[in-house]
Design a protein around this motif. Structure first.
Motif, PDB file in Angstrom:
ATOM      1  N   ALA A   1      37.357 -46.700  81.748  1.00  0.00           N
ATOM      2  CA  ALA A   1      36.317 -47.738  81.794  1.00  0.00           C
ATOM      3  C   ALA A   1      36.931 -49.119  82.000  1.00  0.00           C
ATOM      4  CB  ALA A   1      35.494 -47.707  80.506  1.00  0.00           C
ATOM      5  N   VAL A   2      38.027 -49.413  81.312  1.00  0.00           N
ATOM      6  CA  VAL A   2      38.673 -50.720  81.463  1.00  0.00           C
ATOM      7  C   VAL A   2      39.210 -50.878  82.880  1.00  0.00           C
ATOM      8  CG1 VAL A   2      40.646 -52.114  80.719  1.00  0.00           C
ATOM      9  CG2 VAL A   2      39.162 -51.051  79.014  1.00  0.00           C
ATOM     10  N   ILE A   3      39.830 -49.824  83.416  1.00  0.00           N
ATOM     11  CA  ILE A   3      40.353 -49.882  84.779  1.00  0.00           C
ATOM     12  C   ILE A   3      39.234 -50.187  85.763  1.00  0.00           C
ATOM     13  CG2 ILE A   3      41.318 -48.486  86.657  1.00  0.00           C
ATOM     14  CD1 ILE A   3      42.944 -47.016  84.421  1.00  0.00           C
ATOM     15  N   ALA A   4      38.091 -49.549  85.565  1.00  0.00           N
ATOM     16  CA  ALA A   4      36.972 -49.716  86.500  1.00  0.00           C
ATOM     17  C   ALA A   4      36.296 -51.079  86.375  1.00  0.00           C
ATOM     18  CB  ALA A   4      35.949 -48.610  86.278  1.00  0.00           C
ATOM     19  N   ASN A   5      36.372 -51.706  85.200  1.00  0.00           N
ATOM     20  CA  ASN A   5      35.554 -52.894  84.967  1.00  0.00           C
ATOM     21  C   ASN A   5      36.305 -54.179  84.678  1.00  0.00           C
ATOM     22  OD1 ASN A   5      33.041 -51.466  85.175  1.00  0.00           O
ATOM     23  ND2 ASN A   5      33.521 -50.551  83.205  1.00  0.00           N
ATOM     24  N   ALA A   6      37.609 -54.125  84.540  1.00  0.00           N
ATOM     25  CA  ALA A   6      38.354 -55.334  84.173  1.00  0.00           C
ATOM     26  C   ALA A   6      39.310 -55.737  85.289  1.00  0.00           C
ATOM     27  CB  ALA A   6      39.134 -55.090  82.879  1.00  0.00           C
TER      28      ALA A   6
ATOM     29  N   ASN B   1      45.347 -53.563  74.330  1.00  0.00           N
ATOM     30  CA  ASN B   1      44.560 -53.879  73.133  1.00  0.00           C
ATOM     31  C   ASN B   1      43.063 -53.720  73.408  1.00  0.00           C
ATOM     32  OD1 ASN B   1      44.437 -56.171  74.757  1.00  0.00           O
ATOM     33  ND2 ASN B   1      44.677 -57.613  73.044  1.00  0.00           N
ATOM     34  N   ALA B   2      42.615 -54.029  74.614  1.00  0.00           N
ATOM     35  CA  ALA B   2      41.208 -53.831  74.977  1.00  0.00           C
ATOM     36  C   ALA B   2      40.868 -52.345  75.021  1.00  0.00           C
ATOM     37  CB  ALA B   2      40.903 -54.486  76.318  1.00  0.00           C
ATOM     38  N   ILE B   3      41.795 -51.547  75.502  1.00  0.00           N
ATOM     39  CA  ILE B   3      41.580 -50.098  75.557  1.00  0.00           C
ATOM     40  C   ILE B   3      41.504 -49.527  74.151  1.00  0.00           C
ATOM     41  CG2 ILE B   3      42.636 -47.891  76.230  1.00  0.00           C
ATOM     42  CD1 ILE B   3      43.733 -49.417  78.733  1.00  0.00           C
ATOM     43  N   ALA B   4      42.429 -49.921  73.277  1.00  0.00           N
ATOM     44  CA  ALA B   4      42.423 -49.433  71.895  1.00  0.00           C
ATOM     45  C   ALA B   4      41.113 -49.808  71.210  1.00  0.00           C
ATOM     46  CB  ALA B   4      43.616 -50.000  71.132  1.00  0.00           C
TER      47      ALA B   4
ATOM     48  N   VAL C   1      40.303 -47.091  68.181  1.00  0.00           N
ATOM     49  CA  VAL C   1      41.554 -46.702  67.515  1.00  0.00           C
ATOM     50  C   VAL C   1      42.439 -47.938  67.393  1.00  0.00           C
ATOM     51  CG1 VAL C   1      41.456 -44.351  68.436  1.00  0.00           C
ATOM     52  CG2 VAL C   1      42.787 -46.083  69.657  1.00  0.00           C
ATOM     53  N   GLY C   2      43.405 -47.844  66.504  1.00  0.00           N
ATOM     54  CA  GLY C   2      44.374 -48.916  66.371  1.00  0.00           C
ATOM     55  C   GLY C   2      45.427 -48.820  67.460  1.00  0.00           C
TER      56      GLY C   2
END
Length: 184
Positions: free
Chosen positions: A23-28, A34-37, A42-43
């Motif tokens: 999701a982060v790859i597609a939208n950022a 840290n955004a993925i975690a 999760v930490g």
């Protein structure tokens, strides 16, 4: 908590991390761990236990996408005529290539070679299956092979993000038209 529960929790964390990374790859504009975690719930320690480097995480996203793309070919052939199956597989290629482009932009050259070795073989096999079915049916030109198509669709990695929606699917339809066997 017993070891079975810990393994199940670890597998769940891993899956959530991969989905969040996708999701982060597609939208950022930038892939930040840290955004993925945070998105995965999760930490950062948990993320790093599963994926010690950013490249390792991105490589796993890529590998899973390749596996899904490869698995789609026989499923589509089971449901559709070969030319329609190929067209629907191309639709999935558009989604896959958008992620692949972002992943390859983020992964260094040594890892890229490993990913390419993983991806072209299974993707070529899936594509060969689709092309062979179309050739047997008489709807696909007999003079094309998977490498021809892979070379043709390689342009997807060169499209700019702002032209992706307008061009990616359109260009794959042009490739599909070129693969059709001409009417006698």
């Amino acid at each position: 908590m017993d070891s079975t529960q810990r393994r199940a929790d670890a597998a769940g964390n891993r899956d959530r991390i991969i989905q969040a990374a996708r999701a982060v790859i597609a939208n950022a504009d930038e892939v930040k761990l840290n955004a993925i975690a945070k998105q995965a719930g999760v930490g950062q320690g948990t993320l790093y236990r599963h994926f010690p480097t950013r490249e390792a995480l991105l490589a796993e996203v890529y590998r899973e996408d390749v596996d899904e793309l490869v698995a789609a070919a026989p499923a589509l052939l089971a449901e559709h005529a070969p030319l329609t199956a190929l067209a629907r597989w191309f639709d999935r290629v558009v989604e896959y290539a958008q992620v692949k482009r972002e992943v390859f932009a983020a992964v260094e050259a040594g890892v890229w070679r490993d990913l390419s070795a993983h991806g072209l073989g299974p993707i070529g096999a899936a594509l060969t299956r689709l092309l062979d079915a179309g050739k047997a049916e008489g709807t696909i030109r007999p003079d094309v092979d998977a490498r021809d198509v892979i070379l043709l669709i390689g342009y997807l990695t060169r499209l700019e993000q702002d032209e992706w929606d307008a061009r990616a699917g359109h260009l794959l339809h042009i490739v599909l038209d070129g693969l059709r066997r001409p009417a006698a």
